[in-house]
Motif scaffolding. Structure first.
Motif, PDB file in Angstrom:
ATOM      1  N   GLY A 168       0.818  -1.209   0.000  1.00  0.00           N
ATOM      2  CA  GLY A 168       0.000   0.000   0.000  1.00  0.00           C
ATOM      3  C   GLY A 168       0.849   1.255   0.000  1.00  0.00           C
ATOM      4  O   GLY A 168       0.495   2.264  -0.625  1.00  0.00           O
ATOM      5  N   ILE A 169       1.988   1.195   0.703  1.00  0.00           N
ATOM      6  CA  ILE A 169       2.908   2.339   0.678  1.00  0.00           C
ATOM      7  C   ILE A 169       3.401   2.574  -0.743  1.00  0.00           C
ATOM      8  O   ILE A 169       3.449   3.713  -1.222  1.00  0.00           O
ATOM      9  N   ALA A 170       3.766   1.488  -1.415  1.00  0.00           N
ATOM     10  CA  ALA A 170       4.202   1.606  -2.810  1.00  0.00           C
ATOM     11  C   ALA A 170       3.086   2.187  -3.670  1.00  0.00           C
ATOM     12  O   ALA A 170       3.327   3.039  -4.538  1.00  0.00           O
ATOM     13  N   GLN A 171       1.862   1.748  -3.435  1.00  0.00           N
ATOM     14  CA  GLN A 171       0.717   2.242  -4.193  1.00  0.00           C
ATOM     15  C   GLN A 171       0.514   3.737  -3.968  1.00  0.00           C
ATOM     16  O   GLN A 171       0.301   4.505  -4.920  1.00  0.00           O
ATOM     17  N   SER A 172       0.600   4.171  -2.711  1.00  0.00           N
ATOM     18  CA  SER A 172       0.409   5.590  -2.405  1.00  0.00           C
ATOM     19  C   SER A 172       1.510   6.440  -3.025  1.00  0.00           C
ATOM     20  O   SER A 172       1.249   7.534  -3.547  1.00  0.00           O
ATOM     21  N   ALA A 173       2.746   5.947  -2.960  1.00  0.00           N
ATOM     22  CA  ALA A 173       3.857   6.686  -3.565  1.00  0.00           C
ATOM     23  C   ALA A 173       3.643   6.813  -5.071  1.00  0.00           C
ATOM     24  O   ALA A 173       3.837   7.885  -5.663  1.00  0.00           O
ATOM     25  N   TRP A 174       3.255   5.709  -5.703  1.00  0.00           N
ATOM     26  CA  TRP A 174       3.006   5.725  -7.144  1.00  0.00           C
ATOM     27  C   TRP A 174       1.849   6.654  -7.489  1.00  0.00           C
ATOM     28  O   TRP A 174       1.931   7.433  -8.450  1.00  0.00           O
ATOM     29  N   ASP A 175       0.777   6.586  -6.726  1.00  0.00           N
ATOM     30  CA  ASP A 175      -0.386   7.436  -6.984  1.00  0.00           C
ATOM     31  C   ASP A 175      -0.026   8.917  -6.887  1.00  0.00           C
ATOM     32  O   ASP A 175      -0.556   9.742  -7.635  1.00  0.00           O
ATOM     33  N   ALA A 176       0.873   9.236  -5.974  1.00  0.00           N
ATOM     34  CA  ALA A 176       1.267  10.633  -5.812  1.00  0.00           C
ATOM     35  C   ALA A 176       2.108  11.111  -6.996  1.00  0.00           C
ATOM     36  O   ALA A 176       2.015  12.272  -7.399  1.00  0.00           O
ATOM     37  N   GLY A 177       2.935  10.228  -7.546  1.00  0.00           N
ATOM     38  CA  GLY A 177       3.790  10.620  -8.663  1.00  0.00           C
ATOM     39  C   GLY A 177       5.241  10.228  -8.489  1.00  0.00           C
ATOM     40  O   GLY A 177       6.069  10.476  -9.367  1.00  0.00           O
ATOM     41  N   TYR A 178       5.573   9.609  -7.360  1.00  0.00           N
ATOM     42  CA  TYR A 178       6.929   9.098  -7.166  1.00  0.00           C
ATOM     43  C   TYR A 178       7.214   8.008  -8.195  1.00  0.00           C
ATOM     44  O   TYR A 178       6.365   7.172  -8.492  1.00  0.00           O
ATOM     45  N   ARG A 179       8.426   8.026  -8.757  1.00  0.00           N
ATOM     46  CA  ARG A 179       8.863   6.985  -9.680  1.00  0.00           C
ATOM     47  C   ARG A 179      10.297   6.584  -9.331  1.00  0.00           C
ATOM     48  O   ARG A 179      11.154   7.444  -9.106  1.00  0.00           O
ATOM     49  N   PRO A 180      10.580   5.277  -9.281  1.00  0.00           N
ATOM     50  CA  PRO A 180      11.955   4.841  -9.015  1.00  0.00           C
ATOM     51  C   PRO A 180      12.808   4.969 -10.263  1.00  0.00           C
ATOM     52  O   PRO A 180      12.306   4.903 -11.389  1.00  0.00           O
ATOM     53  N   THR A 181      14.112   5.133 -10.068  1.00  0.00           N
ATOM     54  CA  THR A 181      15.025   5.259 -11.204  1.00  0.00           C
ATOM     55  C   THR A 181      15.980   4.077 -11.343  1.00  0.00           C
ATOM     56  O   THR A 181      16.626   3.935 -12.367  1.00  0.00           O
ATOM     57  N   GLN A 182      16.081   3.241 -10.304  1.00  0.00           N
ATOM     58  CA  GLN A 182      16.876   2.015 -10.372  1.00  0.00           C
ATOM     59  C   GLN A 182      16.101   0.892  -9.693  1.00  0.00           C
ATOM     60  O   GLN A 182      15.376   1.123  -8.721  1.00  0.00           O
ATOM     61  N   ASN A 183      16.271  -0.333 -10.199  1.00  0.00           N
ATOM     62  CA  ASN A 183      15.584  -1.460  -9.584  1.00  0.00           C
ATOM     63  C   ASN A 183      16.409  -2.028  -8.435  1.00  0.00           C
ATOM     64  O   ASN A 183      17.456  -1.481  -8.069  1.00  0.00           O
ATOM     65  N   SER A 184      15.947  -3.131  -7.901  1.00  0.00           N
ATOM     66  CA  SER A 184      16.617  -3.726  -6.741  1.00  0.00           C
ATOM     67  C   SER A 184      18.013  -4.231  -7.068  1.00  0.00           C
ATOM     68  O   SER A 184      18.828  -4.449  -6.162  1.00  0.00           O
ATOM     69  N   ASP A 185      18.314  -4.424  -8.349  1.00  0.00           N
ATOM     70  CA  ASP A 185      19.658  -4.839  -8.762  1.00  0.00           C
ATOM     71  C   ASP A 185      20.515  -3.637  -9.170  1.00  0.00           C
ATOM     72  O   ASP A 185      21.578  -3.807  -9.770  1.00  0.00           O
ATOM     73  N   TRP A 186      20.041  -2.423  -8.878  1.00  0.00           N
ATOM     74  CA  TRP A 186      20.755  -1.185  -9.163  1.00  0.00           C
ATOM     75  C   TRP A 186      20.943  -0.958 -10.666  1.00  0.00           C
ATOM     76  O   TRP A 186      21.891  -0.322 -11.108  1.00  0.00           O
ATOM     77  N   GLU A 187      19.997  -1.472 -11.443  1.00  0.00           N
ATOM     78  CA  GLU A 187      19.997  -1.236 -12.882  1.00  0.00           C
ATOM     79  C   GLU A 187      19.045  -0.082 -13.197  1.00  0.00           C
ATOM     80  O   GLU A 187      17.983   0.033 -12.573  1.00  0.00           O
ATOM     81  N   PRO A 188      19.402   0.794 -14.136  1.00  0.00           N
ATOM     82  CA  PRO A 188      18.518   1.919 -14.445  1.00  0.00           C
ATOM     83  C   PRO A 188      17.189   1.459 -15.018  1.00  0.00           C
ATOM     84  O   PRO A 188      17.125   0.485 -15.772  1.00  0.00           O
ATOM     85  N   ILE A 189      16.131   2.160 -14.641  1.00  0.00           N
ATOM     86  CA  ILE A 189      14.783   1.877 -15.125  1.00  0.00           C
ATOM     87  C   ILE A 189      14.461   2.882 -16.221  1.00  0.00           C
ATOM     88  O   ILE A 189      14.517   4.093 -16.006  1.00  0.00           O
ATOM     89  N   TYR A 190      14.124   2.399 -17.409  1.00  0.00           N
ATOM     90  CA  TYR A 190      13.861   3.289 -18.543  1.00  0.00           C
ATOM     91  C   TYR A 190      12.399   3.731 -18.596  1.00  0.00           C
ATOM     92  O   TYR A 190      12.108   4.878 -18.934  1.00  0.00           O
TER      93      TYR A 190
END
Length: 762
Positions: free
Chosen positions: A502-524
């Motif tokens: 739910g925390i992830a959902q709220s962050a996403w709903d607000a507009g937060y976006r990650p830039t690297q995944n759990s393996d520290w690879e860039p997210i395009y």
């Protein structure tokens, strides 16, 4: 005297002209002139079908869209950048000085309005001259040159280098084809259109194409305003664009210009007085060169925003099916690109950045500031401490990496947001029915996977004992106070009571976006599933970009309406039609009551004891925000806003390294440790203080009474700037800046100090 309309000639005469041209080109001299006469008679014996090829005019010649550069503008109409394969600006004949039209006709094709696309007399004269001397005279008229240049332009646009060479090669086959097309075009197009096309397509210098671009470059004026001497200078260049470029070879350019002036005088286009004055004026005195701005570098401090615009175009299907198509459209499509950048705000951001974070400094600190308008997603300012340089080895203080955005749009892998992420956690807290006044534990303890819940996946973690930056913790305090003082242990406790998914959902709903995944690879292309679900997510461990933090907070400012950040307002083609642009896709993603209550909670940052108390704007208007400090002060943040204006600031290592900033020397100041309140919040204040007078004062909506549940965030609402605020925090419950249990400083409430113990925050 100029005549209008299509110049129609008998078909037999047109063929006779072609046959004569072939004979003249192949034999030359007196013999050719003699042979041309029976050729004109013999043509009557040829059948119509045998000569039908002369009526074949390729569509690209009649309906040609020449390669034209694109221009990028700020939202207030200032030119930000230009992109072109050829520096050309197309204008109608009505916007080209009559002096320029006359100069071109005088030197290139004085019988332009008399012949049917090919001047046999001029061609014969050139061939006779060429055969009897070492000098070479072209003999090609305006129509023939128009055909040649259009064929070159089309081959170049289609990426056909061999086609370019073929259109330029001095062979009999090319000249015959050129002559045939010139005569056919003369039957299809009015003379004015041919002249207009020629003046727009011709090369008027080593890097300049078309008369409008040439006028701007050489004289800082428009083609409509060219004087006789300026027109003669430009008209003379086409014979040899490198040799007669007045910025490179003024002596040759002046000699050629004087030849054009003589022809203009001889044909009656200029008076004796005009001719005498013009030819006695040194060409250097007439020049007022405006350098051609190509690409983003000339945009200065706005270069990174410009770069973001280009990458947006290159990634967006609205501008073509492939990247190659989009690049061709940008560099050759003649687009007018109107962006969201506010020149005033951009300038203010650049000033604030220079005053606070020098490009090269003793601590190797870098910074980014981005302004996004709540409720629209418009990026109004984007600046960073470094200069812009896309070279392989940029000078110190320069980079091609745009700190404000992600890897795909700027090359940055992002930065850990630290406590700047906590409002998204508290959003989920309210969504699950908790309140701002609900008591939460600040005790430090060891947590295991079994202490947390995630509905979408199994979230595991090794035994974990998080702490606060200054230690301490224990006891209970309201959730609103935990946010105001940014207490880590309290937020881990809050996370243990929530669904991590739910925390992830709220962050996403607000507009937060990650830039690297759990393996520290860039997210395009970020997806909600890219958010790493883990207990330590509540402390902002996954990297993001300032653009995404600004986007997330703007949702709170806009009452729960989230918008994708946009940089392009509209794009106009040369014909006036518009190309659809990427949409902000604004929609209600956070419940209004939750967003408004979160805004109320974040106003505590500016209250006494809050982490940004020293960074109130100069008129003390209502503001909300949150500092952020990742582990060891590696990355620090401040994102703050009014209901109608917002900016997010990141400060960290300028090389993108995740290094400790627990003790740094920054431009003569000792900062230990580096907090979001140390440099990021003062930079935000500096920027806002510059623009605040242009922003109407607006009140925040009231928080939802059920979700606030009596939490007192505002200590003294409506108090003037210099009013002393009481030390009692009411239901928030602690002395400003101190842990409510141990009396030790909380994570970010303590001001940074210099070596003498003097506060330097704000």
């Amino acid at each position: 005297m100029k005549r209008s309309g299509v110049h129609r000639i008998p078909f037999t005469q047109m063929v006779a002209m072609l046959v004569a041209f072939v004979l003249l080109a192949g034999i030359g001299g007196t013999l050719a002139a003699f042979l041309a006469v029976p050729a004109a008679v013999a043509v009557n014996d040829l059948g119509g079908e045998a000569l039908g090829f002369l009526n074949e005019v390729p569509d690209e010649l009649v309906e040609s869209q020449m390669s034209e550069g694109s221009t990028v503008y700020t939202k207030d109409g200032q030119i930000l950048a230009s992109f072109f394969a050829e520096n050309r600006v197309i204008v109608p004949l009505s916007e080209i000085s009559i002096h320029m039209q006359n100069a071109a006709i005088a030197i290139e094709d004085e019988r332009f309005y008399e012949h049917g696309g090919m001047d046999i007399q001029g061609t014969l004269r050139a061939l006779v001259k060429n055969s009897s001397s070492d000098s070479q005279s072209g003999g090609s008229g305006i129509t023939q040159q128009y055909v040649k240049n259009i064929l070159i332009d089309k081959a170049s646009q289609s990426g056909d280098p061999f086609g370019v060479l073929q259109a330029r090669e001095a062979t009999m086959a090319r000249k015959i084809r050129e002559a045939k097309l010139s005569m056919a075009i003369a039957q299809e197009m009015p003379k004015e259109e041919i002249l207009q096309g020629y003046l727009n397509v011709a090369q008027f210098g080593s890097k300049v194409y078309g008369v409008e671009a040439a006028s701007r470059y050489y004289f800082s004026t428009h083609a409509a305003d060219l004087t006789p001497v300026q027109a003669a200078t430009i008209a003379g260049i086409t014979k040899n664009p490198n040799k007669y470029d007045p910025t490179r070879h003024p002596e040759f350019a002046q000699e050629r210009r004087d030849t054009v002036l003589y022809k203009m005088w001889q044909l009656g286009y200029i008076t004796n007085a005009e001719y005498d004055e013009a030819r006695h004026t040194p060409v250097e005195e007439t020049l007022n060169v405006t350098p051609v701005p190509l690409g983003c570098a000339p945009a200065g401090g706005a270069a990174f925003f410009c770069d973001f615009v280009v990458k947006t175009i290159m990634m967006s299907p609205e501008f073509g099916e492939t990247r190659e198509d989009r690049g061709t459209l940008l560099y050759r499509g003649g687009l007018q690109i109107y962006t969201t950048l506010d020149s005033f705000r951009q300038n203010a951001a650049e000033i604030a950045m220079k005053r606070n974070i020098p490009a090269v400094n003793s601590a190797n600190i870098g910074s980014s500031l981005i302004d996004i308008e709540p409720g629209t997603g418009r990026i109004q300012a984007m600046v960073q401490s470094t200069g812009y340089d896309t070279g392989a080895n940029p000078e110190p203080g320069f980079t091609s990496v745009n700190y404000a955005t992600d890897f795909a749009r700027g090359g940055s892998r992002g930065f850990q947001p630290g406590s700047n992420f906590k409002p998204f956690v508290l959003t989920q807290w309210l969504r699950e029915g908790h309140t701002l006044s609900e008591q939460v534990s600040t005790a430090s303890r060891t947590w295991t996977s079994g202490d947390f819940h995630s509905s979408c996946m199994r979230a595991s973690i090794q035994p974990w004992t998080p702490g606060n930056a200054e230690g301490g913790g224990g006891g209970m305090l309201p959730a609103a106070a935990a946010l105001k003082q940014s207490i880590n242990t309290a937020f881990v406790y809050i996370g243990s009571k929530l669904d991590l998914c739910g925390i992830a959902q709220s962050a996403w709903d607000a507009g937060y976006r990650p830039t690297q995944n759990s393996d520290w690879e860039p997210i395009y292309t970020p997806q909600e599933s890219d958010i790493t679900i883990s207990p330590n997510m509540v402390l902002g461990t996954q990297t993001t970009a300032p653009m995404y933090m600004a986007s997330g907070y703007s949702t709170f400012a806009a009452g729960g309406i989230s918008c994708t950040p946009i940089a392009i307002e509209r794009v106009v083609r040369p014909d006036g039609s518009e190309i659809p642009v990427p949409s902000a896709n604004c929609s209600q993603t956070i419940e209004p009551e939750v967003a408004n209550t979160m805004a109320y909670a974040m106003r505590g940052a500016f209250e006494k004891g809050g982490t940004a108390n020293a960074s109130k704007v100069k008129d003390c208007r209502p503001a909300a925000g949150k500092t952020g400090t990742s582990n060891l002060g590696a990355n620090t943040w401040f994102t703050g806003y009014f209901p109608n204006a917002l900016a997010s600031v990141w400060v960290g290592d300028r090389f993108g390294r995740n290094v400790s900033h627990m003790s740094i020397n920054f431009e003569g100041r000792h900062i230990s440790p580096l907090y979001g309140s140390s440099l990021a919040a003062p930079l935000w204040k500096d920027y806002m203080d510059q623009i605040v007078d242009t922003i109407p004062i607006a009140d925040f909506p009231e928080p939802d009474p059920t979700l606030a549940a009596g939490a007192q965030v505002l200590l003294n609402p409506g108090a003037p700037c210099d009013a002393k605020q009481p030390g009692d925090l009411g239901t928030l419950g602690a002395h400003p800046g101190m842990s409510p249990i141990t009396g030790q400083q909380s994570e970010e409430a303590a001001p940074a100090t210099d070596e003498n113990g003097n506060a330097i925050r704000g």
